[in-house]
Enzyme design. Structure first.
Site, PDB file in Angstrom:
ATOM      1  N   PHE A 154      27.988 -43.889 -64.635  1.00  0.00           N
ATOM      2  CA  PHE A 154      27.374 -45.000 -63.905  1.00  0.00           C
ATOM      3  C   PHE A 154      26.462 -45.874 -64.768  1.00  0.00           C
ATOM      4  O   PHE A 154      26.155 -47.001 -64.403  1.00  0.00           O
ATOM      5  CB  PHE A 154      26.557 -44.458 -62.712  1.00  0.00           C
ATOM      6  CG  PHE A 154      25.204 -43.916 -63.089  1.00  0.00           C
ATOM      7  CD1 PHE A 154      24.130 -44.767 -63.356  1.00  0.00           C
ATOM      8  CD2 PHE A 154      24.976 -42.554 -63.209  1.00  0.00           C
ATOM      9  CE1 PHE A 154      22.881 -44.277 -63.734  1.00  0.00           C
ATOM     10  CE2 PHE A 154      23.735 -42.053 -63.583  1.00  0.00           C
ATOM     11  CZ  PHE A 154      22.693 -42.921 -63.843  1.00  0.00           C
ATOM     12  N   SER A 231      28.083 -36.640 -67.849  1.00  0.00           N
ATOM     13  CA  SER A 231      27.163 -35.516 -68.069  1.00  0.00           C
ATOM     14  C   SER A 231      27.867 -34.390 -68.817  1.00  0.00           C
ATOM     15  O   SER A 231      29.095 -34.279 -68.795  1.00  0.00           O
ATOM     16  CB  SER A 231      26.673 -35.000 -66.718  1.00  0.00           C
ATOM     17  OG  SER A 231      27.787 -34.557 -65.968  1.00  0.00           O
ATOM     18  N   CYS A 286      22.057 -42.726 -72.610  1.00  0.00           N
ATOM     19  CA  CYS A 286      22.253 -41.441 -73.288  1.00  0.00           C
ATOM     20  C   CYS A 286      21.560 -41.457 -74.643  1.00  0.00           C
ATOM     21  O   CYS A 286      21.493 -40.447 -75.312  1.00  0.00           O
ATOM     22  CB  CYS A 286      23.740 -41.155 -73.441  1.00  0.00           C
ATOM     23  SG  CYS A 286      24.542 -42.355 -74.476  1.00  0.00           S
TER      24      CYS A 286
HETATM   25  P1  NAD Z   1      28.807 -37.697 -64.275  1.00  0.00           P
HETATM   26  O1  NAD Z   1      29.221 -36.644 -65.226  1.00  0.00           O
HETATM   27  O2  NAD Z   1      28.212 -37.278 -62.982  1.00  0.00           O
HETATM   28  O3  NAD Z   1      30.063 -38.632 -63.892  1.00  0.00           O
HETATM   29  C1  NAD Z   1      30.904 -39.173 -64.868  1.00  0.00           C
HETATM   30  C2  NAD Z   1      32.310 -39.330 -64.288  1.00  0.00           C
HETATM   31  O4  NAD Z   1      32.799 -38.052 -63.886  1.00  0.00           O
HETATM   32  C3  NAD Z   1      32.354 -40.217 -63.057  1.00  0.00           C
HETATM   33  O5  NAD Z   1      33.466 -41.068 -63.169  1.00  0.00           O
HETATM   34  C4  NAD Z   1      32.505 -39.240 -61.881  1.00  0.00           C
HETATM   35  O6  NAD Z   1      33.322 -39.745 -60.852  1.00  0.00           O
HETATM   36  C5  NAD Z   1      33.179 -38.031 -62.506  1.00  0.00           C
HETATM   37  N1  NAD Z   1      32.716 -36.743 -61.959  1.00  0.00           N
HETATM   38  C6  NAD Z   1      31.502 -36.451 -61.428  1.00  0.00           C
HETATM   39  N2  NAD Z   1      31.443 -35.137 -61.099  1.00  0.00           N
HETATM   40  C7  NAD Z   1      32.641 -34.602 -61.415  1.00  0.00           C
HETATM   41  C8  NAD Z   1      33.193 -33.282 -61.322  1.00  0.00           C
HETATM   42  N3  NAD Z   1      32.505 -32.262 -60.835  1.00  0.00           N
HETATM   43  N4  NAD Z   1      34.458 -33.082 -61.772  1.00  0.00           N
HETATM   44  C9  NAD Z   1      35.174 -34.110 -62.294  1.00  0.00           C
HETATM   45  N5  NAD Z   1      34.695 -35.371 -62.389  1.00  0.00           N
HETATM   46  C10 NAD Z   1      33.445 -35.623 -61.973  1.00  0.00           C
HETATM   47  O7  NAD Z   1      27.830 -38.678 -65.073  1.00  0.00           O
HETATM   48  P2  NAD Z   1      26.977 -39.894 -64.506  1.00  0.00           P
HETATM   49  O8  NAD Z   1      25.873 -39.344 -63.672  1.00  0.00           O
HETATM   50  O9  NAD Z   1      27.868 -40.937 -63.925  1.00  0.00           O
HETATM   51  O10 NAD Z   1      26.396 -40.508 -65.868  1.00  0.00           O
HETATM   52  C11 NAD Z   1      25.213 -40.058 -66.457  1.00  0.00           C
HETATM   53  C12 NAD Z   1      25.503 -39.055 -67.542  1.00  0.00           C
HETATM   54  O11 NAD Z   1      26.378 -39.615 -68.518  1.00  0.00           O
HETATM   55  C13 NAD Z   1      24.261 -38.638 -68.317  1.00  0.00           C
HETATM   56  O12 NAD Z   1      24.309 -37.255 -68.532  1.00  0.00           O
HETATM   57  C14 NAD Z   1      24.374 -39.402 -69.620  1.00  0.00           C
HETATM   58  O13 NAD Z   1      23.710 -38.824 -70.719  1.00  0.00           O
HETATM   59  C15 NAD Z   1      25.848 -39.371 -69.819  1.00  0.00           C
HETATM   60  N6  NAD Z   1      26.278 -40.399 -70.755  1.00  0.00           N
HETATM   61  C16 NAD Z   1      26.589 -39.997 -72.004  1.00  0.00           C
HETATM   62  C17 NAD Z   1      26.955 -40.921 -72.951  1.00  0.00           C
HETATM   63  C18 NAD Z   1      27.260 -40.492 -74.352  1.00  0.00           C
HETATM   64  O14 NAD Z   1      27.607 -41.326 -75.137  1.00  0.00           O
HETATM   65  N7  NAD Z   1      27.165 -39.234 -74.707  1.00  0.00           N
HETATM   66  C19 NAD Z   1      27.002 -42.278 -72.613  1.00  0.00           C
HETATM   67  C20 NAD Z   1      26.703 -42.664 -71.304  1.00  0.00           C
HETATM   68  C21 NAD Z   1      26.328 -41.700 -70.378  1.00  0.00           C
END
Ligand code: NAD
Length: 489
Positions: A154, A231, A286
């Protein structure tokens, strides 16, 4: 389902060049700025994914056989379109994600830079050729992987999809994007503009959904590669599931980034950088600095950080966090640190922004005397919160950084080249900053962390991404019968 009452039309899937929305379960999309519903998003099913994969497969033969110099012309045009519509694109990001308009503009500018890089791909993948025996040549070419998926989080509704779209497509793949269901509006504009730039139908598709759709993507037999950003918990699930189906996978996870600050650091520059890194995008980057390790006397710099933090005001130069749940989680970390004996110097809890009472705001928060074992020191808070730990040596600081399970970024603030060099060598993170609070490598350098911040080989952007989105074809050629001297034939 009505489209008239919401600010944005219902979000749709985009398959074979057509926007489609029919009879699905759906979710409401809220603007975290004021908590109001701005659109709805479908939760797609396996049949929708199949349709998207079939559309990508149909497009693949044509798209992958177009010379790369011709393919990138689409991205030259696309870049110009993004520049032309910069403010409109940023407004969507601002409203669906809650970051400030300035931050949203910077996000779209980064998408433009990523697209610019993709335009240089023909220069970067010009192949290798060598006469390996008399009259025998061997040449190497980068060939696309096939049908690929990109799953996004997001926090950057526009930029993170552009970590993958321009490079993967310029390299000849066809893609299915699964945006975050919390911020799906940008993806429809991206699809529209790619079409306007001349991208053939089916090369790029959007499938909306949540966990179920991510699982379906990992399991789909015709998807060859999956990139994921989100995440760590979900990155692990996706990496395990996609690779168990023998797919190529690169999964970027969460982060806990440390800033190591020495007493000789330039006070104003350090205070400005630390605060901007902690509070920028409401701490939902991140690359955000969420843990500061002060080595030796640090009162002066910490006071300056507090002064800077107080200049950042929700609703003015600080956006909202993504949801009510996120606000609660962030405030819980602050309260727990306080209860455990840490000192809250600047307190961002319980913010309300006048006129936006339904929004989710947390003010910048500076917590001093945090201990390495506390949750706010170890876990990803993902809010505008700086946990300060005090130590007396570089070794202690590096131990704290090295003990983190994550490894996205680490920075050092000092005037000493020798100290900086040690952090550059010993920090356990993929991206290091020296006197820089958000050490995002700009193109052509690649983006990617270490440890539990990334699973898979290589990075997601820059030159490194070329390896992920392609496979190498090695061809040996002999035409002349007189070229007999060959050890194999
Ligand atoms: P998230 O992991 O909750 O969701 C990411 C994606 O996974 C979404 O499209 C969501 O629909 C899907 N998803 C959610 N739960 C799931 C599950 N149980 N099984 C399968 N798919 C699932 O992450 P978020 O809250 O949208 O984003 C924030 C996180 O992203 C933070 O931890 C941040 O650090 C990380 N992030 C990392 C980077 C990087 O470069 N390492 C960059 C941007 C964001």
């Amino acid at each position: 389902m009505s489209t008239t009452t919401h600010k944005y039309p219902d979000v749709k899937n985009y398959i074979a060049g057509t926007f489609i929305r029919n009879g699905h379960k759906s979710l409401e999309v809220f603007s975290p700025l004021d908590g109001k519903v701005i659109s709805t998003v479908p939760l797609s099913d396996a049949a929708d994914l199949n349709a998207a994969v079939q559309s990508a497969q149909k497009a693949f033969e044509g798209w992958s056989s177009i010379p790369v110099k011709e393919r990138v012309q689409v991205f030259y045009r696309y870049k110009t379109l993004m520049e032309k519509h910069l403010k409109d694109l940023a407004k969507i990001v601002h409203e669906e994600n809650g970051k400030t308009m300035d931050e949203a503009v910077a996000e779209v500018e980064k998408s433009i830079e990523l697209t610019e890089f993709a335009c240089s791909i023909p220069q970067l993948i010009a192949g290798e050729l060598l006469e390996v025996s008399r009259g025998v040549e061997c040449r190497v070419e980068h060939k696309p992987v096939g049908i690929v998926a990109s799953i996004a989080p997001f926090n950057f509704p526009h930029m993170v999809p552009h970590w993958t779209i321009p490079n993967a497509l310029a390299l000849g793949n066809c893609m299915i994007l699964k945006p975050s269901e919390q911020v799906p509006v940008s993806s429809n504009r991206i699809a529209e503009m790619l079409k306007d730039a001349g991208l053939p139908d089916g090369v790029f598709n959007v499938i909306n959904g949540d966990r179920e759709m991510v699982e379906a993507i990992c399991d789909h037999p015709e998807i060859d590669a999956v990139s994921f950003v989100g995440s760590t918990k979900v990155a692990k699930i996706v990496y395990r599931r996609a690779t168990s189906h023998l797919k190529r996978c690169l999964a970027l996870g969460g982060a806990k980034n440390h800033l190591i600050v020495f007493p000789d650091a330039h006070p104003e520059m350090t205070a400005g950088n630390v605060t901007a890194s902690m509070a920028g995008c409401a701490g939902q980057r991140c690359m955000a600095a969420s843990a500061m390790v002060a080595v030796g006397p640090a009162d002066d710099i910490i006071n300056k950080i507090c002064v800077e933090a107080r200049k950042i005001v929700p609703g003015i130069n600080l956006g909202s966090v993504i949801s009510g749940a996120a606000k609660e989680r962030i405030e819980r970390y602050i309260t727990e640190a306080e209860k455990a004996g840490a000192k809250v110097l600047v307190d961002g809890r319980n913010w309300k922004v006048e006129g936006f009472e339904g929004g989710y705001y947390v003010g910048p928060t500076v917590i001093d005397f945090v201990k390495p074992g506390m949750a706010s020191a170890k876990e990803e808070v993902f809010g505008p919160v700086l946990a300060i730990m005090r130590v007396s040596s570089l070794e202690e600081a590096l131990k704290i950084e090295n003990d983190s399970e994550y490894g996205n970024a680490a920075s050092v603030f000092t005037q000493s080249g020798a100290v900086a060099r040690q952090v550059m060598d010993k920090a356990s993170a993929g991206m290091i900053g020296v006197n820089i609070g958000v050490p995002v490598p700009r193109e052509p350098f690649s983006f990617g962390g270490w440890n539990e911040s990334k699973f898979g080989v290589g990075d997601i952007t820059g030159k490194s991404s070329i390896e992920f989105w392609t496979q190498l074809r090695k061809t040996s050629v002999k035409w002349n019968p007189e070229a007999r001297t060959n050890w194999m034939s």
